[in-house]
Design a protein around this motif. Structure first.
Motif, PDB file in Angstrom:
ATOM      1  N   SER A  20      44.732  39.608  35.629  1.00  0.00           N
ATOM      2  CA  SER A  20      45.631  38.500  35.953  1.00  0.00           C
ATOM      3  C   SER A  20      46.911  38.589  35.141  1.00  0.00           C
ATOM      4  N   SER A  21      47.892  37.782  35.526  1.00  0.00           N
ATOM      5  CA  SER A  21      49.221  37.885  34.918  1.00  0.00           C
ATOM      6  C   SER A  21      49.184  37.640  33.415  1.00  0.00           C
ATOM      7  N   TRP A  22      48.281  36.774  32.934  1.00  0.00           N
ATOM      8  CA  TRP A  22      48.236  36.486  31.503  1.00  0.00           C
ATOM      9  C   TRP A  22      47.638  37.624  30.681  1.00  0.00           C
ATOM     10  N   TYR A  51      54.122  43.892  35.274  1.00  0.00           N
ATOM     11  CA  TYR A  51      53.757  42.729  36.106  1.00  0.00           C
ATOM     12  C   TYR A  51      53.659  43.131  37.579  1.00  0.00           C
ATOM     13  N   SER A  52      54.550  43.986  38.022  1.00  0.00           N
ATOM     14  CA  SER A  52      54.506  44.460  39.398  1.00  0.00           C
ATOM     15  C   SER A  52      53.229  45.251  39.668  1.00  0.00           C
ATOM     16  N   MET A  53      52.839  46.093  38.713  1.00  0.00           N
ATOM     17  CA  MET A  53      51.606  46.856  38.858  1.00  0.00           C
ATOM     18  C   MET A  53      50.396  45.931  38.901  1.00  0.00           C
ATOM     19  N   GLN A  54      50.420  44.886  38.077  1.00  0.00           N
ATOM     20  CA  GLN A  54      49.307  43.928  38.087  1.00  0.00           C
ATOM     21  C   GLN A  54      49.169  43.274  39.452  1.00  0.00           C
ATOM     22  N   ARG A  55      50.276  42.890  40.060  1.00  0.00           N
ATOM     23  CA  ARG A  55      50.218  42.278  41.395  1.00  0.00           C
ATOM     24  C   ARG A  55      49.681  43.269  42.420  1.00  0.00           C
ATOM     25  N   SER A  56      50.069  44.543  42.268  1.00  0.00           N
ATOM     26  CA  SER A  56      49.589  45.566  43.190  1.00  0.00           C
ATOM     27  C   SER A  56      48.080  45.722  43.089  1.00  0.00           C
ATOM     28  N   TRP A  57      47.556  45.823  41.871  1.00  0.00           N
ATOM     29  CA  TRP A  57      46.118  45.979  41.700  1.00  0.00           C
ATOM     30  C   TRP A  57      45.370  44.742  42.188  1.00  0.00           C
ATOM     31  N   ARG A  58      45.993  43.603  42.110  1.00  0.00           N
ATOM     32  CA  ARG A  58      45.334  42.364  42.541  1.00  0.00           C
ATOM     33  C   ARG A  58      45.332  42.234  44.062  1.00  0.00           C
ATOM     34  N   GLN A  59      46.345  42.770  44.741  1.00  0.00           N
ATOM     35  CA  GLN A  59      46.532  42.496  46.160  1.00  0.00           C
ATOM     36  C   GLN A  59      46.225  43.676  47.075  1.00  0.00           C
ATOM     37  N   ASP A  60      46.415  44.915  46.628  1.00  0.00           N
ATOM     38  CA  ASP A  60      46.271  46.070  47.517  1.00  0.00           C
ATOM     39  C   ASP A  60      44.812  46.277  47.914  1.00  0.00           C
ATOM     40  N   ALA A  61      44.608  46.585  49.201  1.00  0.00           N
ATOM     41  CA  ALA A  61      43.252  46.686  49.741  1.00  0.00           C
ATOM     42  C   ALA A  61      42.511  47.937  49.292  1.00  0.00           C
ATOM     43  N   ASP A  62      43.205  48.913  48.698  1.00  0.00           N
ATOM     44  CA  ASP A  62      42.542  50.146  48.255  1.00  0.00           C
ATOM     45  C   ASP A  62      42.292  50.164  46.752  1.00  0.00           C
ATOM     46  N   LYS A  63      42.504  49.044  46.066  1.00  0.00           N
ATOM     47  CA  LYS A  63      42.359  49.000  44.610  1.00  0.00           C
ATOM     48  C   LYS A  63      41.502  47.802  44.204  1.00  0.00           C
ATOM     49  N   LEU A  64      40.632  48.032  43.246  1.00  0.00           N
ATOM     50  CA  LEU A  64      39.793  46.971  42.686  1.00  0.00           C
ATOM     51  C   LEU A  64      39.777  47.160  41.181  1.00  0.00           C
ATOM     52  N   THR A  65      40.077  46.105  40.443  1.00  0.00           N
ATOM     53  CA  THR A  65      40.178  46.269  38.994  1.00  0.00           C
ATOM     54  C   THR A  65      39.663  45.048  38.246  1.00  0.00           C
ATOM     55  N   PHE A  66      39.146  45.302  37.053  1.00  0.00           N
ATOM     56  CA  PHE A  66      38.744  44.259  36.121  1.00  0.00           C
ATOM     57  C   PHE A  66      39.290  44.598  34.741  1.00  0.00           C
ATOM     58  N   ILE A  67      39.585  43.562  33.971  1.00  0.00           N
ATOM     59  CA  ILE A  67      39.847  43.716  32.545  1.00  0.00           C
ATOM     60  C   ILE A  67      38.504  43.624  31.818  1.00  0.00           C
ATOM     61  N   VAL A  68      38.274  44.557  30.901  1.00  0.00           N
ATOM     62  CA  VAL A  68      37.037  44.580  30.121  1.00  0.00           C
ATOM     63  C   VAL A  68      37.246  43.776  28.837  1.00  0.00           C
ATOM     64  N   ALA A 250      27.152  37.473  38.091  1.00  0.00           N
ATOM     65  CA  ALA A 250      28.507  37.209  38.564  1.00  0.00           C
ATOM     66  C   ALA A 250      28.792  35.721  38.377  1.00  0.00           C
ATOM     67  N   LEU A 251      29.908  35.424  37.746  1.00  0.00           N
ATOM     68  CA  LEU A 251      30.287  34.044  37.450  1.00  0.00           C
ATOM     69  C   LEU A 251      31.538  33.654  38.224  1.00  0.00           C
ATOM     70  N   PRO A 252      31.680  32.374  38.588  1.00  0.00           N
ATOM     71  CA  PRO A 252      32.944  31.929  39.172  1.00  0.00           C
ATOM     72  C   PRO A 252      34.055  32.002  38.122  1.00  0.00           C
ATOM     73  N   TYR A 253      35.182  32.545  38.520  1.00  0.00           N
ATOM     74  CA  TYR A 253      36.344  32.659  37.633  1.00  0.00           C
ATOM     75  C   TYR A 253      37.418  31.731  38.193  1.00  0.00           C
ATOM     76  N   GLY A 254      37.586  30.567  37.569  1.00  0.00           N
ATOM     77  CA  GLY A 254      38.406  29.512  38.147  1.00  0.00           C
ATOM     78  C   GLY A 254      39.882  29.558  37.808  1.00  0.00           C
ATOM     79  N   ARG A 255      40.283  30.411  36.863  1.00  0.00           N
ATOM     80  CA  ARG A 255      41.714  30.459  36.512  1.00  0.00           C
ATOM     81  C   ARG A 255      42.494  31.054  37.677  1.00  0.00           C
ATOM     82  N   THR A 256      43.693  30.553  37.889  1.00  0.00           N
ATOM     83  CA  THR A 256      44.526  31.034  38.995  1.00  0.00           C
ATOM     84  C   THR A 256      45.815  31.602  38.458  1.00  0.00           C
ATOM     85  N   GLU A 257      46.469  32.421  39.315  1.00  0.00           N
ATOM     86  CA  GLU A 257      47.710  33.087  38.916  1.00  0.00           C
ATOM     87  C   GLU A 257      48.781  32.077  38.555  1.00  0.00           C
TER      88      GLU A 257
END
Length: 257
Positions: A20-22, A51-68, A250-257
């Motif tokens: 996420s952006s934060w 920030y642009s890369m973060q939006r890409s990883w969040r939105q693009d259909a061929d990418k899935l990412t998590f922060i560890v 798996a937990l609900p993650y309620g924070r939003t962009e």
């Protein structure tokens, strides 16, 4: 990918949250390190580009990412996290240790004349040396693989529906499923990872979790490609247990962009 925008993965060893952006300022600081740039084959970016890369990883259909992040602390040794313990500070900069990514691609052979297959390429980084050799990478990798295997139908639906896979390739992929007699939809052919030949620790980590080198010699870029073809839940659950990764949820993650 939008699928995991509101999902966090928790266990006794690590916490994975949507990128996420934060998270960007801390990630940007990591990527200033020349050693990290070399290990990840990355070029330094400006904060705006990050920030642009973060939006890409969040939105693009061929990418899935998590922060560890570090595992949620319960205050008692051996306790397993529960849903009520995911707090705002659980993924604060002080808790972040790295990231893990999936990049989906179509593999149709070197000459482009083999039946198309969907390959999931994984990238894993534990950024700071103080957090390396502490089990974060192994836990994150196994948790990530578990999530993908369990949710591959929805993941691949978003991938082929995202507009970047041409209609003919989608038709061939679905024809292959029908020919094989499957009624469960598309599936991943394998997980893949590319690791520099000098990165012995990463090679050892992936080889110990079921990945096998595709060749005896590195490629032109000095990298080995390793693949894991056993994508059964039983296999990954056994690996989680062997690594001492307990309480995977798996937990609900309620924070939003």
């Amino acid at each position: 990918m939008l699928l995991n925008a509101n999902i966090a993965l928790s266990s006794s060893k690590a916490l994975l949250v949507p990128y996420s952006s934060w998270h960007v300022p801390q990630y940007h600081e990591w990527m200033k390190d020349p050693d990290i740039q070399e290990a990840t084959a990355s070029e330094p970016l400006s904060i705006e580009e990050e920030y642009s890369m973060q939006r890409s990883w969040r939105q693009d259909a061929d990418k899935l990412t998590f922060i560890v992040c570090r595992a949620i602390s319960t205050g008692s040794e051996g306790d397993i996290p529960s849903q009520s313990q995911l707090l705002g500070e659980s993924d604060s900069p002080a808790s972040m240790v790295g990231d893990i990514n999936l990049f989906l691609r179509i593999d149709d052979g070197d000459e482009g004349n083999s039946p198309p297959q969907i390959v999931g390429e994984i990238e894993l980084m534990v950024a700071e040396k103080v957090n390396q050799r502490r089990g974060f990478g192994r836990a994150a990798l196994l948790m990530f693989m578990r999530y993908i295997i369990q949710n591959q139908g929805a993941i691949l639906d978003e991938f082929v529906g995202g507009g970047d896979v041409d209609v003919e390739t989608v038709r061939k992929l679905k024809t292959g499923v029908e020919t094989a007699g499957s009624s469960e939809g598309l599936s991943l052919e394998c997980f893949s990872v590319k690791i520099g030949q000098a990165n012995l620790r990463s090679l050892a980590l992936f080889e110990s979790t079921g990945f096998v080198r595709c060749s005896d010699e590195p490629n032109f870029f000095g990298e080995f490609e390793l693949r894991c073809t056993d994508l059964s839940l039983g296999s990954i659950d056994g690996a989680l247990d062997k690594a001492g990764v307990k309480g995977f949820i798996a937990l609900p993650y309620g924070r939003t962009e």
